[in-house]
Design a protein around this motif. Structure first.
Motif, PDB file in Angstrom:
ATOM      1  N   UNK A 290     -80.115 -28.854  11.522  1.00 38.56           N
ATOM      2  CA  UNK A 290     -79.124 -28.368  10.572  1.00 38.56           C
ATOM      3  C   UNK A 290     -79.791 -27.862   9.289  1.00 38.56           C
ATOM      4  N   UNK A 291     -79.403 -26.655   8.892  1.00 36.13           N
ATOM      5  CA  UNK A 291     -79.801 -26.053   7.606  1.00 36.13           C
ATOM      6  C   UNK A 291     -81.320 -26.055   7.410  1.00 36.13           C
ATOM      7  N   UNK A 292     -82.057 -25.653   8.459  1.00 30.62           N
ATOM      8  CA  UNK A 292     -83.523 -25.644   8.371  1.00 30.62           C
ATOM      9  C   UNK A 292     -83.978 -24.508   7.452  1.00 30.62           C
ATOM     10  N   UNK A 300     -89.062 -16.157   2.436  1.00 30.04           N
ATOM     11  CA  UNK A 300     -88.320 -17.235   3.095  1.00 30.04           C
ATOM     12  C   UNK A 300     -88.345 -16.934   4.587  1.00 30.04           C
ATOM     13  N   UNK A 301     -89.078 -17.741   5.354  1.00 33.40           N
ATOM     14  CA  UNK A 301     -89.245 -17.480   6.779  1.00 33.40           C
ATOM     15  C   UNK A 301     -88.036 -17.923   7.590  1.00 33.40           C
ATOM     16  N   UNK A 302     -87.441 -19.059   7.215  1.00 34.77           N
ATOM     17  CA  UNK A 302     -86.249 -19.579   7.891  1.00 34.77           C
ATOM     18  C   UNK A 302     -85.239 -19.932   6.809  1.00 34.77           C
ATOM     19  N   UNK A 322     -92.102 -11.477  12.752  1.00 33.89           N
ATOM     20  CA  UNK A 322     -91.873 -11.932  11.396  1.00 33.89           C
ATOM     21  C   UNK A 322     -90.451 -12.372  11.118  1.00 33.89           C
ATOM     22  N   UNK A 323     -89.622 -12.529  12.156  1.00 33.89           N
ATOM     23  CA  UNK A 323     -88.225 -12.914  11.939  1.00 33.89           C
ATOM     24  C   UNK A 323     -88.056 -14.408  11.700  1.00 33.89           C
ATOM     25  N   UNK A 324     -89.110 -15.198  11.974  1.00 33.11           N
ATOM     26  CA  UNK A 324     -89.042 -16.633  11.691  1.00 33.11           C
ATOM     27  C   UNK A 324     -89.038 -17.520  12.916  1.00 33.11           C
ATOM     28  N   UNK A 495     -85.080 -14.527   9.098  1.00 31.32           N
ATOM     29  CA  UNK A 495     -84.955 -15.962   8.948  1.00 31.32           C
ATOM     30  C   UNK A 495     -83.601 -16.533   9.292  1.00 31.32           C
ATOM     31  N   UNK A 496     -82.676 -15.712   9.799  1.00 29.98           N
ATOM     32  CA  UNK A 496     -81.343 -16.180  10.140  1.00 29.98           C
ATOM     33  C   UNK A 496     -81.039 -15.888  11.604  1.00 29.98           C
ATOM     34  N   UNK A 497     -80.084 -16.623  12.173  1.00 29.77           N
ATOM     35  CA  UNK A 497     -79.625 -16.344  13.531  1.00 29.77           C
ATOM     36  C   UNK A 497     -78.530 -15.289  13.462  1.00 29.77           C
ATOM     37  N   UNK A 498     -78.744 -14.171  14.171  1.00 26.51           N
ATOM     38  CA  UNK A 498     -77.789 -13.064  14.127  1.00 26.51           C
ATOM     39  C   UNK A 498     -77.046 -12.893  15.444  1.00 26.51           C
ATOM     40  N   UNK A 499     -77.497 -13.564  16.503  1.00 24.63           N
ATOM     41  CA  UNK A 499     -76.800 -13.507  17.789  1.00 24.63           C
ATOM     42  C   UNK A 499     -77.097 -14.788  18.552  1.00 24.63           C
TER      43      UNK A 499
END
Length: 543
Positions: A290-292, A300-302, A322-324, A495-499
């Motif tokens: 949660x909230x890593x 900010x990598x993640x 490089x998306x994390x 650094x975010x989940x998009x799908x």
């Protein structure tokens, strides 16, 4: 431009030569693709072009290799640096400076080019490869794919007449791979550069190749056009397997060619029910994150990622370089930095956070195999690695060795791990991690350096892990692997989940992540040749 005259290479006296009586000629302005199974001798062939074999690697070379009129027997690599540029499989091992811009300039400095020329070429290369934003970044802070692009750029700035690339797209996401290959083909077509390129992911490169050199593994090299060589080659991308299944002659080399011939196949599949979505029990998650948050200087990598991993499921973690992805895996496992968030792994003793445990205990909850699996291996023999893994995890003697035999039967116990093929080294590293019997297994780019046969074996291993109740995450850019292996796909960006969804939902919705079969048969929801073969009631020709 390049001539091999009855070349034979021996590394070990009395051992099988990786190259045997090789005679061939590669002309100026050709893009020559080198294909073969892992350990067939591709890297030896490439290294012979600039004299790394035998001046650097050792061994004995019989015959002659001539590049632009220079004999490599009398011209070591330093005397060929102005003609031949080489990018190896491990970019980090070839870096000699600290930052991206310094690395791009280093080769030109060694050739004593004027500063004004160096500055201009650095800027051109930064733009050409789309890495201008990385100019001041330390090389060790880059992702594996970013490092690979920098390594290619460092060679391109010297304007070599011959470019030798060993697995140049293995760590690149699909879009970045297309960009790099577009740059390479532009060099071939516009500047007459001769390119010799070894690649396991033939689906990415085949359509651009003028010639195909096939190494069957007995030391010989079969030379021909891609179209003629593919009729009998024992390794083939999904597009070629689909062409064989459909009976297309000649076989298509690109998705465009295949789509032009696929109308009849699409018609035959029109009345067939699409492949069913696998039904997986909605069990409680083994791991909850949660909230890593993971930060590095200036980035900010993640950025606050939530992730649930359930037993018996295989999750593919995808996204551009490089998306994390790697940062998320290391943060979840506990060995890497984590600047925010929580991780809980459910076990017999309740929920624990691996980061709060000593490394030996953390491995019993979450096992991680990094991009370079050799980082986990440091002893002199396979047997020594296995015995050490047993001791570190208090497992019964022989536990790790039994796992190795299950993953790759017949591996000699007295073999040095550095002498293993990529697939064998991956199997050993995976066995070392599995000795601790963790319920969660994280694999970061595990198929780099693996041919199609080795990937099929790897797929069987991962399915076995999932069947035993483990939660498995595979971070990868290999869309064909994901189409075959994954139950669920998670895509990251910035650094975010998009799908996040089933494999079919995510891959069919994205041209960048769609496998070759999906592109050919769109809009029908087919992902793999196996699905098409089953639908047609046919048996696919073995590759």
């Amino acid at each position: 431009m390049i001539t091999f005259d009855q070349v034979t290479v021996h590394y070990v006296e009395g051992g099988p030569p990786p190259l045997r009586d090789v005679t061939l000629r590669i002309d100026e302005g050709e893009l020559c693709l080198v294909a073969g199974r892992t350990g067939a001798g591709k890297s030896t062939l490439l290294r012979a072009i600039n004299g790394l074999v035998p001046h650097f690697t050792g061994g004995t070379l019989h015959g002659a290799v001539t590049v632009d009129g220079r004999d490599t027997r009398t011209h070591p690599p330093r005397d060929l640096a102005d003609v031949v540029g080489v990018v190896g499989q491990d970019p980090l091992a070839g870096f000699v400076t600290d930052t991206v811009e310094e690395e791009l300039a280093y080769g030109m400095e060694q050739l004593a080019l004027p500063p004004a020329v160096m500055r201009k070429r650095v800027e051109e290369t930064l733009d050409l490869l789309g890495i201008a934003d990385l100019r001041d970044r330390p090389l060790r802070t880059l992702s594996g794919g970013q490092q690979q692009r920098v390594a290619i750029g460092a060679v391109l700035t010297t304007h070599p007449r011959v470019l030798v690339l060993d697995e140049p797209t293995s760590a690149l996401d699909p879009t970045a791979a297309e960009d790099v290959l577009a740059t390479v083909t532009r060099l071939v077509h516009d500047l007459g550069v001769t390119v010799v390129l070894a690649e396991h992911r033939l689906e990415r490169v085949l359509q651009y190749a003028d010639r195909l050199l096939c190494l069957p593994g007995d030391g010989h090299v079969h030379d021909g056009t891609p179209m003629t060589a593919l009729t009998h080659i024992d390794i083939a991308p999904p597009l070629i397997e689909l062409g064989r299944l459909a009976g297309w002659t000649p076989l298509p080399l690109s998705v465009r060619d295949a789509r032009r011939r696929a109308s009849d196949l699409r018609h035959r599949l029109a009345d067939v029910a699409p492949p069913p979505v696998p039904v997986v029990a909605d069990t409680p998650p083994t791991l909850t994150a949660r909230a890593i948050v993971v930060r590095y200087p200036g980035t900010v990598a993640v950025a606050g990622v939530d992730l649930d991993l359930r037993p018996g499921r295989v999750v593919a973690l995808m996204g551009r370089n490089g998306s994390g992805k790697s940062s998320l895996l290391w943060a979840v496992q506990g060995s890497g930095p984590r600047h925010g968030g929580t991780v809980a792994v459910t076990g017999p003793d309740g929920a624990v956070d691996p980061k709060a445990l000593p490394a030996g205990q953390a491995r019993r909850h979450v096992g991680l195999v990094p991009q370079n699996s050799g980082d986990l291996i440091y002893l002199e023999t396979v047997d020594a690695e296995c015995a050490q893994a047993d001791r570190e995890t208090d497992a019964p003697a022989g536990t790790c060795r039994a796992l190795v035999d299950q993953l790759t039967p017949g591996l000699p116990g007295d073999r040095h791990p550095r002498d293993l093929s990529e697939g064998q080294r991956l199997a050993l590293a995976l066995a070392v991690q599995l000795t601790a019997a963790p319920p969660v297994v994280l694999l970061d780019e595990p198929t780099r350096g693996l041919d199609y046969h080795a990937k099929k074996q790897f797929t069987a291993v991962v399915r076995m892990l999932a069947a035993s109740g483990r939660a498995v995450v595979v971070a990868t850019h290999d869309v064909e692997l994901v189409a075959t292996l994954a139950d669920r796909v998670v895509v990251m960006a910035e650094g975010e989940i998009v799908a996040d969804g089933t494999t079919a939902e995510v891959m069919l919705a994205s041209p960048a992540f769609a496998p070759q079969v999906a592109k050919v048969l769109a809009p029908a929801p087919w992902l793999t040749v196996e699905q098409v073969a089953a639908a047609l009631g046919a048996t696919r020709e073995p590759a």
